[in-house]
Motif scaffolding. Sequence first.
Motif, PDB file in Angstrom:
ATOM      1  N   PHE A 104      19.693   4.384  61.571  1.00 59.32           N
ATOM      2  CA  PHE A 104      20.756   3.748  60.737  1.00 59.32           C
ATOM      3  C   PHE A 104      22.277   4.488  61.575  1.00 59.32           C
ATOM      4  N   GLU A 105      22.233   5.917  61.432  1.00 58.59           N
ATOM      5  CA  GLU A 105      23.455   6.512  61.799  1.00 58.59           C
ATOM      6  C   GLU A 105      23.782   6.004  63.429  1.00 58.59           C
ATOM      7  N   TYR A 106      23.023   5.911  64.285  1.00 62.01           N
ATOM      8  CA  TYR A 106      23.054   5.431  65.418  1.00 62.01           C
ATOM      9  C   TYR A 106      23.733   4.038  65.645  1.00 62.01           C
ATOM     10  N   ILE A 107      23.250   3.302  64.900  1.00 66.78           N
ATOM     11  CA  ILE A 107      23.414   1.704  64.817  1.00 66.78           C
ATOM     12  C   ILE A 107      24.843   1.757  64.309  1.00 66.78           C
ATOM     13  N   GLU A 108      25.406   2.525  63.231  1.00 64.84           N
ATOM     14  CA  GLU A 108      26.557   2.432  62.734  1.00 64.84           C
ATOM     15  C   GLU A 108      27.666   3.045  63.523  1.00 64.84           C
ATOM     16  N   GLU A 109      27.411   4.003  64.107  1.00 62.24           N
ATOM     17  CA  GLU A 109      27.925   4.786  65.389  1.00 62.24           C
ATOM     18  C   GLU A 109      28.386   3.741  66.611  1.00 62.24           C
ATOM     19  N   TYR A 110      27.404   3.390  66.982  1.00 61.42           N
ATOM     20  CA  TYR A 110      27.437   2.010  67.967  1.00 61.42           C
ATOM     21  C   TYR A 110      28.452   0.970  67.547  1.00 61.42           C
ATOM     22  N   GLU A 111      28.310   0.539  66.524  1.00 58.95           N
ATOM     23  CA  GLU A 111      29.446  -0.703  65.982  1.00 58.95           C
ATOM     24  C   GLU A 111      30.784   0.163  65.931  1.00 58.95           C
ATOM     25  N   GLN A 112      31.054   1.126  65.488  1.00 56.81           N
ATOM     26  CA  GLN A 112      31.995   1.836  65.438  1.00 56.81           C
ATOM     27  C   GLN A 112      32.738   1.796  66.894  1.00 56.81           C
ATOM     28  N   ASP A 113      31.997   2.652  67.753  1.00 61.07           N
ATOM     29  CA  ASP A 113      32.377   2.796  69.007  1.00 61.07           C
ATOM     30  C   ASP A 113      32.577   1.473  69.958  1.00 61.07           C
ATOM     31  N   TYR A 114      31.969   0.467  69.811  1.00 60.63           N
ATOM     32  CA  TYR A 114      32.262  -0.743  70.310  1.00 60.63           C
ATOM     33  C   TYR A 114      32.725  -2.080  69.731  1.00 60.63           C
ATOM     34  N   GLY A 115      32.948  -1.573  68.293  1.00 55.72           N
ATOM     35  CA  GLY A 115      33.736  -2.828  67.644  1.00 55.72           C
ATOM     36  C   GLY A 115      32.940  -4.236  67.513  1.00 55.72           C
ATOM     37  N   GLU A 116      31.530  -3.725  67.530  1.00 56.23           N
ATOM     38  CA  GLU A 116      30.557  -5.003  67.751  1.00 56.23           C
ATOM     39  C   GLU A 116      29.611  -4.746  66.307  1.00 56.23           C
ATOM     40  N   GLU A 117      29.449  -5.819  65.519  1.00 59.62           N
ATOM     41  CA  GLU A 117      28.758  -5.701  64.601  1.00 59.62           C
ATOM     42  C   GLU A 117      27.195  -5.984  64.934  1.00 59.62           C
ATOM     43  N   ILE A 118      26.270  -5.422  64.530  1.00 55.41           N
ATOM     44  CA  ILE A 118      24.762  -5.716  64.804  1.00 55.41           C
ATOM     45  C   ILE A 118      24.293  -6.287  63.642  1.00 55.41           C
ATOM     46  N   GLU A 119      23.635  -7.442  63.864  1.00 52.90           N
ATOM     47  CA  GLU A 119      22.811  -8.070  62.898  1.00 52.90           C
ATOM     48  C   GLU A 119      21.151  -7.415  62.720  1.00 52.90           C
ATOM     49  N   LEU A 120      21.259  -7.022  61.259  1.00 56.89           N
ATOM     50  CA  LEU A 120      19.956  -6.461  60.881  1.00 56.89           C
ATOM     51  C   LEU A 120      18.701  -7.240  61.103  1.00 56.89           C
ATOM     52  N   ASP A 121      18.023  -7.122  62.051  1.00 54.12           N
ATOM     53  CA  ASP A 121      16.817  -7.642  62.497  1.00 54.12           C
ATOM     54  C   ASP A 121      15.583  -6.593  62.649  1.00 54.12           C
ATOM     55  N   VAL A 122      14.915  -6.481  61.474  1.00 49.38           N
ATOM     56  CA  VAL A 122      14.078  -5.324  61.474  1.00 49.38           C
ATOM     57  C   VAL A 122      13.075  -5.479  62.657  1.00 49.38           C
ATOM     58  N   ILE A 123      12.311  -6.528  62.720  1.00 50.37           N
ATOM     59  CA  ILE A 123      11.389  -6.686  63.806  1.00 50.37           C
ATOM     60  C   ILE A 123      11.929  -6.333  65.171  1.00 50.37           C
ATOM     61  N   ALA A 124      13.067  -6.728  65.702  1.00 48.15           N
ATOM     62  CA  ALA A 124      13.547  -6.462  66.796  1.00 48.15           C
ATOM     63  C   ALA A 124      13.821  -4.964  67.029  1.00 48.15           C
ATOM     64  N   LEU A 125      14.150  -4.316  66.038  1.00 43.71           N
ATOM     65  CA  LEU A 125      14.499  -2.966  65.987  1.00 43.71           C
ATOM     66  C   LEU A 125      13.207  -2.210  66.121  1.00 43.71           C
TER      67      LEU A 125
END
Length: 100
Positions: A32-53
Motif C-alpha cells: 500500500f505504501e509503495y503504491i502511494e509513493e509511486y502515485e506521488q512520485d509519478y503523479g499517476e493515480e493507480i486503479e485498485l485492481d486486487v487481482i492484478a496486484l
Amino acid sequence: MKNTINFYAFERAFEQCGRGNQFTKQGLKALFEYIEEYEQDYGEEIELDVIALCCEFVEYEDLDEFHGDYDKEEYPNLETLRDYTDVIEIDDDSFIIAAF
C-alpha cells in the motif's frame, strides 16, 4: 469517477476478493505504501485492481523462499535482485517483488 482509499479500505478490498491471505498484514501495508509513493512520485493515480496486484507482486518470507522460485546464483541478494525488478522490503528478512 475516482475514490481515494486508506489502508483499511485497501485491506478490505483484498478480503472481499477472496485474497485476504495473499500477503501478510505487514506485506500488504508495505505494498500500500509503495503504491502511494509511486502515485506521488509519478503523479499517476493507480486503479485498485486486487487481482492484478496479486498477479504482479509476490511476497517472500526470506531469500531462501525466493530461491525456491529463482536461481540463487543469478540473484544471490536483494541488491542484485533490484537490478531486475522492484523490491519492497517489509522487514529485515521478508520482501515483495514485482514478479518477472
